[in-house]
Design an enzyme around this catalytic site. Structure first.
Site, PDB file in Angstrom:
ATOM      1  N   THR A 365       0.897  -1.143   0.000  1.00 12.05           N
ATOM      2  CA  THR A 365       0.000   0.000   0.000  1.00 12.05           C
ATOM      3  C   THR A 365       0.939   1.196   0.000  1.00 12.05           C
ATOM      4  OG1 THR A 365      -1.571  -1.332   1.271  1.00 12.05           O
ATOM      5  CG2 THR A 365      -1.815   1.017   1.530  1.00 12.05           C
ATOM      6  N   SER A 437      -7.578  -1.278   6.682  1.00 14.45           N
ATOM      7  CA  SER A 437      -6.910  -0.632   7.815  1.00 14.45           C
ATOM      8  C   SER A 437      -6.311   0.711   7.423  1.00 14.45           C
ATOM      9  CB  SER A 437      -5.779  -1.525   8.335  1.00 14.45           C
ATOM     10  OG  SER A 437      -6.309  -2.708   8.853  1.00 14.45           O
TER      11      SER A 437
HETATM   12  N1  GLY Z   1      -5.173  -3.790   1.743  1.00 16.99           N
HETATM   13  C1  GLY Z   1      -4.754  -3.135   2.912  1.00 16.99           C
HETATM   14  C2  GLY Z   1      -5.845  -2.392   3.605  1.00 16.99           C
HETATM   15  O1  GLY Z   1      -6.768  -1.963   2.969  1.00 16.99           O
HETATM   16  O2  GLY Z   1      -5.818  -2.197   4.795  1.00 16.99           O
END
Ligand code: GLY
Length: 558
Positions: A365, A437
């Site tokens: 991310t 998250s």
């Molecule tokens: N894919 C990581 C999140 O959305 O927390």
């Protein structure tokens, strides 16, 4: 058009100190790649505001950091509108395709097929990032989308030099990338890992970005791009339809807002779990004088707050358009009850706080923080989920698809592949957004304002908590982003430490209280933050030393 007079890389542009100002003394951008930060500055220099710059930064990250985010993924963009003194969260999270169902990733024997949940087109939710960029340009930007996307189109066409993290993350995913010819063509050099400095050109991605730039939302979700996406997904065994793409809309959500001592915290709302968990943790911690405590007591209390917030996350949280989430979770009274269950001298075993445990989300991310000279701010966290998402590019599109479907609980109510128990609130349903998250955040005080966030899967929330606590104690972004980190998420019932976090004495004291402490060999996350010191009329920006390709920049206004 404004022209910036002075460029200072990284920390500190000090304009005339003096009376508190309503506007920052310049602009500040901190992101995970120097080309993205430079694109943000370029757009600000061309007369764009923070929201135009956010489009430029997001789209360049989509090109140069496809390991972490992209127009085949989604994210949350938290905006502060200076004129209206309000915040809004643009929810560009992916949703499940219409043919998805609760047992999508279950084998006939009921076990979960991890390969399908993580790799290839079935793992991909309907992307939200293109819609979010078009929405921001239409509703908040000052420049046409074409102009804000121009740096990304240019870099996709001309190429960017491969850098160590890009290569290292690809190495882990090479086996899966090799399954898909269009992915091999776009991401690798003739099927091998790129070498540092080799140019990565992405002509198909440039073409798709150009259609988005020219036609806005429909340039991606309808017509040529949509047809190629659906054809590619279906040919490789996926379930997307043209209707799924045509249905996709961003949702403007009210952020989670709460007071912590004299600070106003503004952070991500559902379908991110981040804001609710941050509110729970900070509400629990508020009455304590953490600074006056020994390191062990302080860490113990912070960990007990983490434990309780992650337990609630697992029980209650999911897409608010599908599940009823109790409003008491962010209340001070509820936190007082949780606080009363904490002993100062002893860990609470997670088994004494029964509840299901959510599966941790994968960690690739990205995040950026920025501010313009009018006081508009953006804190944005975007993702394709794990490194290089699903590794699947539908031929002819250049769009690397996410694997966010794995952020759902693949098997609610019984242990998943990691031995963890999923929860119904986050079960797969058509058009539902998977729990996240990602926690882009801002903190407003009388004298100082912070814009911060980080990638890092289920550890994002605890990293943002530690960064905020450091800000409350008077430190700037260079400190928040480089702090050694610790993390607890209820299950497993362990405190995880980065290699340099906490002294041996503190670890021994925590163990004596009943905590299990695990020192990891690797670090996690890469936080990028910006701070406006209103009293001193001073801007600071910093990127995480754990991610060397990042760049923070501050430019003073004329
Ligand atoms: N894919 C990581 C999140 O959305 O927390």
């Amino acid at each position: 058009m404004r022209v910036w007079l002075l460029v200072l890389l990284c920390l500190g542009a000090t304009a005339q100190a003096g009376a508190e100002s309503k506007q920052p003394p310049g602009v500040a951008v901190a992101s995970g790649h120097y080309l993205a930060t430079e694109a943000g500055l370029e757009i600000l220099q061309q007369g764009g505001n923070a929201f135009d710059a956010a489009i430029a930064v997001s789209s360049v990250l989509a090109v140069v950091e496809s390991s972490s985010s992209g127009i085949g993924g989604g994210g949350f963009w938290l905006l502060h509108l200076a004129d209206e003194n309000r915040e809004v969260m643009i929810d560009g999270r992916e949703f499940a395709p219409g043919k998805a169902h609760e047992k999508l990733f279950q084998n006939p024997d009921g076990s979960v097929n991890r390969d399908k949940a993580l790799n290839g087109p079935l793992a991909a939710g309907i992307p939200g990032e293109p819609a979010a960029l078009a929405w921001m340009a239409e509703h908040y930007g000052r420049l046409p989308l074409k102009q804000s996307l121009a740096p990304a189109i240019r870099i996709a066409e001309e190429g960017f030099p491969a850098y160590p993290k890009y290569i290292a993350l690809m190495k882990h995913r090479m086996k899966v990338i090799r399954r898909y010819p269009a992915s091999v063509k776009q991401l690798t050099i003739d099927g091998r890992l790129p070498r540092e400095g080799e140019l990565i050109r992405q002509p198909d991605l440039a073409h798709t970005l150009r259609l988005l730039a020219e036609k806005g939302h429909d340039g991606f979700y309808k017509g040529e791009v949509a047809k190629k996406l659906v054809a590619g997904v279906q040919a490789a065994g996926g379930i997307w339809t043209l209707d799924d793409l045509a249905r996709y809309r961003v949702i403007e959500r009210e952020p989670v807002k709460f007071r912590y001592k004299q600070w106003q915290v503004v952070t991500a709302s559902l379908p991110s779990s981040g804001g609710i968990a941050l509110a729970t943790m900070l509400n629990i911690l508020e009455p304590f004088d953490l600074e006056a405590m020994s390191e062990a007591t302080r860490v113990h209390l912070v960990v007990e707050a983490m434990r309780r917030a992650y337990r609630d996350r697992a029980i209650y949280l999911g897409d608010p358009d599908f599940v009823q989430v109790p409003s008491f979770l962010t209340s001070k009274d509820y936190a007082a009850g949780l606080r009363a269950s904490i002993r100062l001298d002893k860990a609470t075993p997670s088994s004494m706080l029964p509840g299901p445990a959510a599966k941790p989300e994968g960690g690739h991310t990205t995040h950026f923080s920025l501010m313009d000279a009018e006081g508009n701010m953006v804190s944005a966290t975007m993702s394709v989920n794990t490194s290089y998402g699903s590794c699947f590019i539908p031929p002819g599109t250049g769009v690397l698809l996410n694997n966010e479907m794995d952020d759902f609980s693949s098997k609610p109510g019984s242990p998943n592949a990691y031995g963890l128990i999923g929860n119904h609130a986050n079960a797969i349903e058509p058009y539902k957004r998977m729990l996240s998250s990602m926690s882009p955040s801002m903190v407003f005080g009388d004298d100082r304002v912070a814009v911060l966030g980080t990638p890092g899967g289920s550890r994002i929330i605890t990293m943002v908590l530690l960064g905020m606590l450091d800000f409350f104690e008077g430190h700037g972004p260079a400190s928040w982003v480089s702090l050694p980190r610790y993390h607890h998420q209820y299950v497993p019932d362990k405190i995880y430490l980065e290699p340099d976090a906490l002294s041996r004495e503190t670890v021994q004291a925590l163990e004596a209280m009943g905590h299990t402490v695990v020192r990891k060999k690797h670090t996690w996350g890469y936080m990028h933050g910006v701070m406006w010191d209103k009293a001193g009329q001073h801007l600071e920006a910093a990127t995480d030393p754990r991610w060397p390709s990042g760049k923070a920049a501050v430019k003073s206004a004329p």
